[in-house]
Write a protein that holds these residues in place. Structure first.
Motif, PDB file in Angstrom:
ATOM      1  N   GLY A  39      -4.136   1.276  -7.428  1.00 20.62           N
ATOM      2  CA  GLY A  39      -4.678   0.258  -6.537  1.00 20.62           C
ATOM      3  C   GLY A  39      -5.627  -0.674  -7.262  1.00 20.62           C
ATOM      4  O   GLY A  39      -5.578  -1.902  -7.079  1.00 20.62           O
ATOM      5  N   ILE A  47      -3.387  -5.032   3.588  1.00 20.31           N
ATOM      6  CA  ILE A  47      -4.138  -4.114   2.731  1.00 20.31           C
ATOM      7  C   ILE A  47      -5.451  -3.734   3.412  1.00 20.31           C
ATOM      8  O   ILE A  47      -5.852  -2.571   3.427  1.00 20.31           O
ATOM      9  N   ALA A  86      -5.056   3.862  -1.733  1.00 19.96           N
ATOM     10  CA  ALA A  86      -4.419   2.823  -2.553  1.00 19.96           C
ATOM     11  C   ALA A  86      -4.904   1.448  -2.107  1.00 19.96           C
ATOM     12  O   ALA A  86      -5.207   0.576  -2.935  1.00 19.96           O
ATOM     13  N   ALA A  87      -5.010   1.249  -0.792  1.00 18.60           N
ATOM     14  CA  ALA A  87      -5.484  -0.030  -0.261  1.00 18.60           C
ATOM     15  C   ALA A  87      -6.947  -0.262  -0.615  1.00 18.60           C
ATOM     16  O   ALA A  87      -7.343  -1.385  -0.959  1.00 18.60           O
ATOM     17  N   GLY A 134      -5.377  -7.643  -3.156  1.00 23.38           N
ATOM     18  CA  GLY A 134      -6.257  -7.431  -2.016  1.00 23.38           C
ATOM     19  C   GLY A 134      -7.263  -8.536  -1.800  1.00 23.38           C
ATOM     20  O   GLY A 134      -7.931  -8.586  -0.763  1.00 23.38           O
ATOM     21  N   LYS A 136      -8.672  -3.392  -2.793  1.00 24.40           N
ATOM     22  CA  LYS A 136      -9.711  -4.245  -2.219  1.00 24.40           C
ATOM     23  C   LYS A 136     -10.991  -4.269  -3.052  1.00 24.40           C
ATOM     24  O   LYS A 136     -11.939  -4.983  -2.707  1.00 24.40           O
ATOM     25  N   SER A 179       0.831  -1.207   0.000  1.00 22.47           N
ATOM     26  CA  SER A 179       0.000   0.000   0.000  1.00 22.47           C
ATOM     27  C   SER A 179       0.866   1.258   0.000  1.00 22.47           C
ATOM     28  O   SER A 179       0.579   2.227  -0.717  1.00 22.47           O
ATOM     29  N   SER A 188      -4.643  -1.288   6.139  1.00 24.74           N
ATOM     30  CA  SER A 188      -4.377   0.053   5.588  1.00 24.74           C
ATOM     31  C   SER A 188      -5.674   0.776   5.246  1.00 24.74           C
ATOM     32  O   SER A 188      -5.810   1.979   5.479  1.00 24.74           O
ATOM     33  N   ALA A 189      -6.635   0.024   4.703  1.00 20.64           N
ATOM     34  CA  ALA A 189      -7.905   0.625   4.295  1.00 20.64           C
ATOM     35  C   ALA A 189      -8.762   1.033   5.483  1.00 20.64           C
ATOM     36  O   ALA A 189      -9.645   1.883   5.337  1.00 20.64           O
ATOM     37  N   THR A 217      -2.074   6.305   1.263  1.00 23.18           N
ATOM     38  CA  THR A 217      -1.866   4.866   1.454  1.00 23.18           C
ATOM     39  C   THR A 217      -3.202   4.135   1.592  1.00 23.18           C
ATOM     40  O   THR A 217      -3.407   3.056   1.020  1.00 23.18           O
TER      41      THR A 217
END
Length: 328
Positions: free
Chosen positions: A40, A56, A285-286, A47, A290, A14, A59-60, A282
């Motif tokens: 992403g 991931i 991107a995650a 993901g 996903k 990420s 991060s999300a 970040t």
């Protein structure tokens, strides 16, 4: 220790995607959020399964909330006092009216209330950052990630268009630099595009638009709190009530208070602001990794109509408000 080892691959991926997006943004003038989102999406397979999936997902969720909390370091009560209460009331009216308009329009054209609230909040407050903060407290269903990704993509694209069109519009309407900055700060969704549009006109317009935008960001906490309280009043069957105040909103408010008291040195404030930007980059991107692009394409024309109509409504409302205040 084991948990850290499990999360490390996904967090690393990420961060690398965020770095790549920032590199492209700095060297080619593209919006960093949009680049992170697109990169992403291209790595969606990471993901869904494999060693990177847990990190991931972390991060999300967690890094996203940390980034929203750190936004508070950019805001102080002095900013509010500097703008004057008439303009503060106009900004508040813009936030409330846009959200109410978005939810009502969404109902009329067959869009779900959660999705309508998500897009309206993103348009009314601060684009992708607001979308991610609101999504973090909305009840989850199978469409949650798709709706968030579409909203981030939508407000980023519309912000980029506004960054080009709005400076031309303000010149055509004969606005002075301060008024142009007020309009841009009150209507453009994302902070980066506000800065770009404002400083395209002049230094004065850029500084004014940035200040107005940061005050709009301050409305994020009360809006999220209202959403949380609404969800507590009617929790899903068998589900737990959400906390009265999410930890990331408490952190946001604490940083605003500390910054307002002058306890955050300029160097630390700049560091926290940079950390916030990187955390949000970040996280988005995650979120891209996903979500399957095929799911985004299923939102349909009604969703596009909704987010465009919300954007135009906010712009018209702010223009009317500036006229009432004698600014135009």
């Amino acid at each position: 220790m084991a948990r850290g080892a499990e999360l490390f691959p996904g967090i690393t991926v990420s961060v690398l995607v965020a770095l790549a997006a920032q590199f492209v943004a700095e060297h080619h003038g593209a919006p960093a959020m949009l680049m992170a989102l697109l990169f992403g999406i291209a790595l969606n397979f990471l993901g869904e399964q494999g060693k990177g999936a847990p990190g991931i997902g972390f991060s999300a969720r967690v890094i996203l909330r940390c980034g929203v909390a750190l936004l508070g370091a950019r805001i102080s009560f002095d900013m509010v006092a500097e703008m004057g209460w008439e303009l503060i009331l106009l900004l508040a009216a813009g936030v409330v009216a846009t959200i109410l308009f978005g939810v009502l329009l969404g109902r009329l054209i067959g869009q779900g209330p959660r999705f309508s609230l998500l897009t309206a909040g993103a348009v009314a407050i601060c684009g992708a950052s607001a979308a991610m903060a609101i999504a973090a407290v909305l009840p989850k269903d199978e469409r949650s990630e798709r709706n968030l990704l579409f909203t981030v993509l939508g407000v980023t694209v519309l912000s980029t268009i506004a960054m080009i069109v709005y400076p031309i519009l303000t010149r055509a309407l004969g606005f002075d630099d301060v008024t142009a900055g007020l309009f841009i700060g009150a209507t453009v969704h994302d902070v980066a595009q506000v800065v770009g549009a404002g400083f395209t006109i002049s230094e004065t317009a850029g500084e004014t638009s940035t200040l107005v935008k940061l005050i709009r960001v301050a409305f994020l906490a009360p809006v999220v709190m209202v959403i949380v309280w609404m969800n507590r009043a009617r929790p899903p069957e068998g589900g737990k009530r959400p906390p009265i105040m999410p930890a990331f909103i408490a952190g946001f408010l604490a940083l605003v208070a500390i910054n307002s008291l002058g306890l955050v040195p300029p160097q630390l404030g700049a560091l926290l602001s940079a950390l916030s930007s990187w955390a949000l980059l970040t996280a988005i991107a995650a979120v891209g990794m996903k979500t399957d692009l095929r799911n985004i394409l299923q939102v349909g024309g009604g969703a596009i109509t909704l987010i465009v109509a919300q954007t135009l409504f906010l712009a018209c409302l702010v223009l009317a408000g500036l006229w009432v205040l004698g600014r135009v």
